[in-house]
Motif scaffolding. Structure first.
Motif, PDB file in Angstrom:
ATOM      1  N   LEU A  50       1.036   4.128  -2.859  1.00  0.00           N
ATOM      2  CA  LEU A  50       0.858   5.548  -2.559  1.00  0.00           C
ATOM      3  C   LEU A  50       2.049   6.352  -3.066  1.00  0.00           C
ATOM      4  O   LEU A  50       1.878   7.407  -3.688  1.00  0.00           O
ATOM      5  CB  LEU A  50       0.682   5.756  -1.052  1.00  0.00           C
ATOM      6  N   GLY A  71       0.820  -1.211   0.000  1.00  0.00           N
ATOM      7  CA  GLY A  71       0.000   0.000   0.000  1.00  0.00           C
ATOM      8  C   GLY A  71       0.846   1.249   0.000  1.00  0.00           C
ATOM      9  O   GLY A  71       0.566   2.213  -0.723  1.00  0.00           O
ATOM     10  N   ILE A  93      -5.326   3.308   0.990  1.00  0.00           N
ATOM     11  CA  ILE A  93      -4.057   3.046   1.660  1.00  0.00           C
ATOM     12  C   ILE A  93      -4.265   2.933   3.168  1.00  0.00           C
ATOM     13  O   ILE A  93      -3.712   2.059   3.831  1.00  0.00           O
ATOM     14  CB  ILE A  93      -3.018   4.145   1.333  1.00  0.00           C
ATOM     15  N   ASN A 149      -5.827  -0.363   3.853  1.00  0.00           N
ATOM     16  CA  ASN A 149      -4.817  -1.393   3.636  1.00  0.00           C
ATOM     17  C   ASN A 149      -3.897  -1.502   4.851  1.00  0.00           C
ATOM     18  O   ASN A 149      -3.577  -2.585   5.326  1.00  0.00           O
ATOM     19  CB  ASN A 149      -4.026  -1.056   2.373  1.00  0.00           C
ATOM     20  N   THR A 150      -3.469  -0.355   5.354  1.00  0.00           N
ATOM     21  CA  THR A 150      -2.590  -0.336   6.519  1.00  0.00           C
ATOM     22  C   THR A 150      -3.292  -0.939   7.731  1.00  0.00           C
ATOM     23  O   THR A 150      -2.713  -1.746   8.460  1.00  0.00           O
ATOM     24  CB  THR A 150      -2.139   1.104   6.817  1.00  0.00           C
ATOM     25  N   GLU A 152      -6.070   7.753  -0.788  1.00  0.00           N
ATOM     26  CA  GLU A 152      -5.608   7.866   0.598  1.00  0.00           C
ATOM     27  C   GLU A 152      -6.423   6.940   1.511  1.00  0.00           C
ATOM     28  O   GLU A 152      -5.874   6.289   2.398  1.00  0.00           O
ATOM     29  CB  GLU A 152      -5.721   9.317   1.085  1.00  0.00           C
TER      30      GLU A 152
END
Length: 106
Positions: free
Chosen positions: A73, A69, A91, A94-95, A88
């Motif tokens: 980005l 991710g 991401i 995903n994090t 954003e």
């Protein structure tokens, strides 16, 4: 179990089609022949793609999806002046999800 089920899907599809459509015997035979060809194509062409996708997903999950991710980005930031809010959020999700291990799954 999946292998057994997938191997019998042509029979199951025939039963379901007959119940749903009230097929005549010739129509039933035609459906069976056509579905067998479709099923053979799916097994030959699509299942290997599914297997590759799942193998890649497993590797990504094991090494940490957050790294992918962040890389995505960074790539987007160099391609555009500012990443979109949607990217954003992807991401960020995903994090967050990368911190959840397989142990947490049902």
């Amino acid at each position: 179990m999946v292998r057994v089920g997938y191997g019998q899907v042509d029979t199951l599809a025939g039963w379901m089609a007959h119940e749903y459509f009230d097929l005549e015997p010739l129509q039933r035979d035609d459906f069976s022949r056509r579905f067998e060809r479709l099923h053979a194509w799916h097994r030959r062409e699509q299942l290997p793609e599914y297997a590759r996708f799942l193998a890649e997903a497993k590797i990504r999950a094991q090494r940490g999806m957050a790294a992918d991710g962040v890389s995505a980005l960074d790539a987007m930031k160099t391609a555009t002046a500012t990443p979109s809010p949607a990217l954003e959020r992807i991401i960020e999700a995903n994090t967050l999800l990368s911190g959840i291990g397989f142990e947490s799954a049902g």
